[in-house]
Design a protein around this motif. Structure first.
Motif, PDB file in Angstrom:
ATOM      1  N   LYS A 724       5.722   5.491   1.729  1.00 48.32           N
ATOM      2  CA  LYS A 724       4.441   5.305   2.413  1.00 48.32           C
ATOM      3  C   LYS A 724       3.336   4.948   1.423  1.00 48.32           C
ATOM      4  O   LYS A 724       2.345   4.329   1.808  1.00 48.32           O
ATOM      5  N   ASP A 725       3.512   5.363   0.159  1.00 48.04           N
ATOM      6  CA  ASP A 725       2.474   5.090  -0.844  1.00 48.04           C
ATOM      7  C   ASP A 725       2.394   3.618  -1.213  1.00 48.04           C
ATOM      8  O   ASP A 725       1.421   3.184  -1.842  1.00 48.04           O
ATOM      9  N   MET A 726       3.454   2.833  -0.894  1.00 44.43           N
ATOM     10  CA  MET A 726       3.438   1.432  -1.312  1.00 44.43           C
ATOM     11  C   MET A 726       3.054   0.485  -0.165  1.00 44.43           C
ATOM     12  O   MET A 726       2.941  -0.712  -0.371  1.00 44.43           O
ATOM     13  N   VAL A 727       2.839   1.018   1.035  1.00 49.08           N
ATOM     14  CA  VAL A 727       2.472   0.165   2.160  1.00 49.08           C
ATOM     15  C   VAL A 727       1.125  -0.499   1.876  1.00 49.08           C
ATOM     16  O   VAL A 727       0.138   0.166   1.546  1.00 49.08           O
ATOM     17  N   GLY A 728       1.096  -1.815   2.010  1.00 46.63           N
ATOM     18  CA  GLY A 728      -0.120  -2.580   1.769  1.00 46.63           C
ATOM     19  C   GLY A 728      -0.251  -3.100   0.350  1.00 46.63           C
ATOM     20  O   GLY A 728      -1.103  -3.937   0.075  1.00 46.63           O
ATOM     21  N   ARG A 729       0.603  -2.641  -0.567  1.00 40.97           N
ATOM     22  CA  ARG A 729       0.523  -3.119  -1.950  1.00 40.97           C
ATOM     23  C   ARG A 729       1.292  -4.428  -2.116  1.00 40.97           C
ATOM     24  O   ARG A 729       2.108  -4.802  -1.281  1.00 40.97           O
ATOM     25  N   THR A 730       1.007  -5.097  -3.264  1.00 44.44           N
ATOM     26  CA  THR A 730       1.732  -6.308  -3.620  1.00 44.44           C
ATOM     27  C   THR A 730       2.462  -6.072  -4.935  1.00 44.44           C
ATOM     28  O   THR A 730       2.341  -5.012  -5.555  1.00 44.44           O
ATOM     29  N   ASP A 731       3.234  -7.096  -5.360  1.00 41.44           N
ATOM     30  CA  ASP A 731       3.976  -6.975  -6.621  1.00 41.44           C
ATOM     31  C   ASP A 731       3.033  -6.839  -7.811  1.00 41.44           C
ATOM     32  O   ASP A 731       3.440  -6.324  -8.872  1.00 41.44           O
ATOM     33  N   PHE A 732       1.782  -7.286  -7.658  1.00 40.17           N
ATOM     34  CA  PHE A 732       0.837  -7.156  -8.759  1.00 40.17           C
ATOM     35  C   PHE A 732       0.408  -5.703  -8.960  1.00 40.17           C
ATOM     36  O   PHE A 732      -0.153  -5.368 -10.011  1.00 40.17           O
TER      37      PHE A 732
END
Length: 827
Positions: A724-732
């Motif tokens: 859930k902590d990575m939802v909305g993030r990108t590879d950058f």
């Protein structure tokens, strides 16, 4: 009239009496309501006083008051307040008394919010206290500054949690007071309006009950229909997963579009991937078996060269399911002309006794020999070759010519024809077979040359009596050379025999592992039965006295014996426990994920500390421990113990235990999946649980290439606590941001082309900055309108496999160099 007045009087009197009693009841109820809500107000004041006192004690403790204790003066009151709130929520006895069951939902919600707030306050206080202690322990300036910044953040978090709790508690008290005032006003108003509203209330109540019953009936019908639909979906998913676990990769999944969502597509993609992997394993095993069998034919041949060539072409034609084959070998006996001679041919289960010569460069056979390259034709000229039988003849559909080449030297050409087509892996196997055949032909010719040389030497012995001493020396040198060749041949033969034995052991291990894979208890996730099956199988297969499975518990730093099998007794035991404080060296090896290979367990650095208390009393001489994992973390070890004699552990033993460890992880994950499938009611949670237990890292992104979800393994690779902590993030925003452009370009290519990219080897960087190799697959995800809305990715770590491939290539190069030296020595 008098009777009617009397009746009216009696009626009014009864009505007045009823109304009077109703008003009296309402008034008494008002007082009872106030007295009932008053303890809740007292509860709020009590909790607020406790928490405020704990807050003040904590501030004094942080200010340096040594007379205060964090657990006693801060955590204790806060936990006691949390216990009072929880008891009030559950309607149980608390320190402030039993307040009775609470039926009002908003009050329960505020109580639950207060419980969460006080837990958050305790957690923030512990973090702040730890940061305080860490700041005191810091010695250099950098650590001190870092600790100061961390402490400021923790102070702000603690103060915010405290203010949040007070605000929540104030809202609870205000709500109770407001409810008390509202109840009192309502009941007071009812006391004046009871006469006018009694009939209306009764009618409204009847109407309400009727409508409520009607609505409840509709909800029950809808709920039963939805439950039946979800039951069919869960049954379909369970059957599909069981079929895949049993190796049935042709199983189909039929779910409603409403029930399946993206879960059905993901499972079907997983099935297709597993089917492709199974097909690749079948082809790899087929090639390996072919090489081993042709090697056996070449080594076991003791007859003439003609018989050897017949056996070779017969095996190749049958193994590749060709319809016809021929073996052409270069004839160099004539000094004036070299030509290719047909030394063996085979067709339709019977030998063709033909004699044929082909000049170098003539026809397809001569051209293949001259160029040193294979020729593969799918359109064979009608007059070139015909495959015949007792019923007639026909032109083949495919023709394959492969030169017999080794070390850039060509000894002949193998020609195969078939009515079907040759797959790429079949052509690759034929090329490898021709290398072995060419090497054998080279050895045969060397042996033939040696034999001819000996015959000529014997013929010239009578004519060269005068040079007997010189000839004797030449013979001694020749014998020394032959002895050296025999020694080298014996060394190579020993290497081949050792490799054969290892292959036989590996084949037996694979057979046993296949049986374990098909075991119903392991497939169904029956944990206890799986442990008994795995431990007893390990003991019988490796021939060890004892085999056991231990689970590691990091919090207590202990390992617990889940199952021990004793081969001599045929019994199972469990329950023993070892502590890290008693055996530090062994626990250090286990937690560092080390494979412990102790041929002499009493002297090995990791196991010698067991010598007095465990090894010698039980007569254990050798130990082999292989770790198994769960969700990327050490979960325990598989332990093999040999009693009364030492055992030399082989690489095959280690690989067998590694495979058993993988099966153990699968059984554990399967049991978890079964539990989750039983408990989880909606499709989203079910899908997440299944993906989390797939032994690969899985993720998916939306059209803007922002992460929308992942499984636990991928979250751990990204260094996050939850997906859930990575939802909305990108590879950058990830640890591999240096490669973000390449990954995003690859994702866009998959989405734009709508073509999956499977088994792509890529270099990856984990959260610790360590480089590794991964096998990546990406699949575009479409909606019901056929629009690409996301990309689904999956990868697994193949660093160990890449390392082993490099080692195999290195060993092949060493064998190649050894062959060259033997050929130079023979010449």
């Amino acid at each position: 009239m008098r009777n009617r007045a009397f009746k009216y009087t009696i009626g009014f009197a009864l009505t007045g009496l009823i109304i009077t009693l109703l008003i009296g009841y309402v008034q008494r109820r008002t007082l009872a309501t106030y007295q009932h809500n008053l303890p809740f107000i007292t509860l709020g004041d009590n909790i607020k006083n406790r928490v405020t006192k704990a807050h003040l004690s904590f501030e004094e403790l942080m200010g340096g008051d040594q007379s205060l204790n964090f657990e006693r003066d801060v955590v204790g009151p806060l936990k006691a307040s949390g216990a009072i709130l929880q008891g009030t929520y559950d309607g149980k006895q608390t320190e402030v008394g039993n307040l009775g069951a609470i039926d009002e939902e908003e009050t329960k919600a505020l109580l639950k919010e207060s419980i969460f707030a006080i837990e958050k306050l305790i957690e923030s206080g512990q973090d702040r206290y730890k940061n305080k202690k860490a700041g005191i322990a810091a010695t250099d300036s950098t650590a001190a500054v870092a600790g100061s910044h961390a402490g400021d953040a923790a102070d702000q978090q603690f103060d915010a949690a405290f203010e949040s709790f007070l605000a929540t508690l104030d809202r609870l008290v205000d709500h109770i007071q407001q409810g008390t005032s509202t109840d009192a006003s309502s009941l007071s108003m009812l006391s004046w309006l009871s006469i006018a509203l009694l009939v209306v209330a009764f009618g409204a109540l009847c109407l309400f009950l009727y409508r409520l019953q009607s609505s409840a009936t509709k909800l029950v019908v809808e709920h039963e229909s939805r439950s039946e639909q979800q039951g069919r979906a869960v049954a379909s998913l369970s059957g599909f997963i069981e079929a895949i676990s049993a190796g049935n990769y042709t199983a189909d999944l039929s779910l409603d579009e409403e029930s399946s969502g993206s879960l059905g597509t993901t499972l079907l993609t997983m099935r297709d991937k597993l089917r492709v992997n199974a097909e690749e394993d079948r082809r790899r095993n087929w090639s390996t078996s072919g090489l081993a069998q042709i090697g056996e034919i070449l080594r076991a041949s003791t007859g003439t060269t003609e018989e050897l060539f017949d056996n070779i072409i017969k095996f190749v034609v049958k193994y590749t399911k060709s319809n016809q084959g021929g073996l052409f070998v270069l004839n160099e006996e004539s000094e004036g002309e070299k030509f290719l001679e047909l030394v063996a041919c085979y067709a339709f289960e019977r030998k063709k006794f033909l004699r044929k010569q082909v000049s170098v460069g003539e026809g397809l056979v001569g051209q293949s020999f001259l160029e040193g390259e294979r020729i593969y034709l799918l359109e064979v000229p009608a007059e070139y070759v015909t495959i015949t039988s007792g019923l007639g003849g026909s032109t083949p559909n495919a023709l394959l010519l492969v030169p017999l080449k080794v070390n850039d030297k060509i000894f002949g050409v193998m020609e195969l024809a078939t009515f079907g087509k040759y797959e790429p892996h079949e052509i690759e196997l034929v090329e490898k077979l021709t290398e072995s055949i060419a090497s054998t032909i080279s050895s045969v010719r060397i042996s033939e040359s040696t034999r001819l040389l000996l015959e000529r030497t014997q013929q010239q012995a009578e004519e060269m009596r005068a040079q007997e001493e010189e000839m004797r020396q030449n013979m001694e040198e020749l014998e020394a050379t032959q002895e050296e060749m025999r020694r080298k041949e014996k060394h190579i033969q020993n290497m081949l025999d050792g490799e054969k034995r290892r292959n036989e052991i590996s084949q037996k291990n694979r057979t046993v592992l296949m049986e374990l894979t098909k075991n119903k208890d392991i497939q169904d996730g029956n944990w206890n039965a799986s442990l008994e099956k795995i431990t007893s199988t390990i003991s019988r297969q490796l021939g060890v006295s004892r085999s056991s499975i231990w689970t590691y518990h990091s919090k207590e730093n202990t390992i617990r014996q889940e199952k021990l099998y004793q081969h001599s007794k045929g019994t199972f035991e469990s329950g023993s426990e070892l502590h890290g404080r008693d055996f530090p060296s062994y626990f250090e090896a286990v937690t560092s994920e080390e494979i412990i290979i102790a041929n002499d367990a009493n002297t090995h650095t990791a196991t010698r500390e067991f010598s007095d208390v465990y090894l010698r009393p039980l007569g254990i001489q050798s130990m082999l421990d292989v770790p198994f994992f769960n969700e990327g973390k050490i979960a325990g070890v598989i332990c093999c113990e040999q009693q009364n004699e030492q055992k030399e552990w082989t690489e095959e033993d280690v690989e067998f235990l590694k495979s058993c460890a993988d099966l153990l992880t699968v059984a554990y994950n399967t049991s978890k999946i079964n539990l989750m499938l039983d408990k989880l009611g909606d499709d989203q949670e079910t899908m997440q649980a299944i993906i989390d237990n797939i032994p690969r890292a899985v993720f998916w992104k939306d059209k803007d290439l922002r992460f929308q979800g992942a499984n636990r393994i991928f979250a751990q690779v990204a260094g996050l606590k939850s997906y859930k902590d990575m939802v909305g993030r990108t590879d950058f925003d990830m640890p591999w941001k240096e490669h973000a452009e390449a990954y995003r370009a690859d994702d866009l290519a998959v989405m734009n082309s709508r073509v999956p990219r499977l088994d792509q080897e890529e270099r990856n960087v984990n959260s610790a900055g360590e480089e590794s190799w991964v096998l990546t697959s990406k699949v575009p995800v479409t909606n019901k309108h056929g629009e690409v809305v996301a990309v689904l990715g999956m990868f697994e770590d193949i660093t160990d496999r890449k390392r082993k491939e490099a080692e195999v290539i290195s060993k092949l190069k060493e064998l190649e160099e050894l062959k060259k030296r033997l050929e130079k020595g023979a010449n």
